[in-house]
Write a protein that holds these residues in place. Structure first.
Motif, PDB file in Angstrom:
ATOM      1  N   LYS A  14       0.836  -1.196   0.000  1.00 16.79           N
ATOM      2  CA  LYS A  14       0.000   0.000   0.000  1.00 16.79           C
ATOM      3  C   LYS A  14       0.874   1.250   0.000  1.00 16.79           C
ATOM      4  CE  LYS A  14      -3.769   0.230   2.583  1.00 16.79           C
ATOM      5  NZ  LYS A  14      -4.692   0.492   3.728  1.00 16.79           N
ATOM      6  N   ASP A  26      -5.564   5.471   0.703  1.00 17.89           N
ATOM      7  CA  ASP A  26      -5.441   4.558   1.839  1.00 17.89           C
ATOM      8  C   ASP A  26      -6.725   3.765   2.042  1.00 17.89           C
ATOM      9  OD1 ASP A  26      -4.228   3.391   4.171  1.00 17.89           O
ATOM     10  OD2 ASP A  26      -5.379   4.799   5.390  1.00 17.89           O
ATOM     11  N   TYR A  61      -7.607   1.467  -1.304  1.00 17.89           N
ATOM     12  CA  TYR A  61      -6.475   0.761  -1.910  1.00 17.89           C
ATOM     13  C   TYR A  61      -6.914  -0.525  -2.619  1.00 17.89           C
ATOM     14  CZ  TYR A  61      -2.414  -2.271  -2.257  1.00 17.89           C
ATOM     15  OH  TYR A  61      -1.468  -3.141  -2.715  1.00 17.89           O
TER      16      TYR A  61
END
Length: 69
Positions: A4, A40, A43
């Motif tokens: 990520k 975030d 993702y």
């Protein structure tokens, strides 16, 4: 988590390239207008898209949060 972080870093670079700004400027812009938060949170879906699609999604998110790019 490591993937990520790498993906978010990649997207910052692509956003900077697309809109002709430094990576630092792109980071600050994306941070200010919730683009990083979006990456975030989303993702799992976003990393499956092309880089151009991800950049355009970032642009939309930032515009929805007051950005002007």
């Amino acid at each position: 988590m490591n993937n990520k972080i790498g993906y978010i870093n990649f997207c910052i670079g692509k956003f900077a390239e697309r809109f002709r700004m430094t990576r630092l400027m792109a980071y600050h812009y994306l941070s200010a207008y919730k683009g990083l938060e979006f990456l975030d949170e989303c993702y799992e879906a976003e990393h499956l898209l092309s880089a151009e699609d991800a950049v355009m999604d970032l642009r939309k998110v930032c515009r929805n949060n007051g950005g002007t790019i």
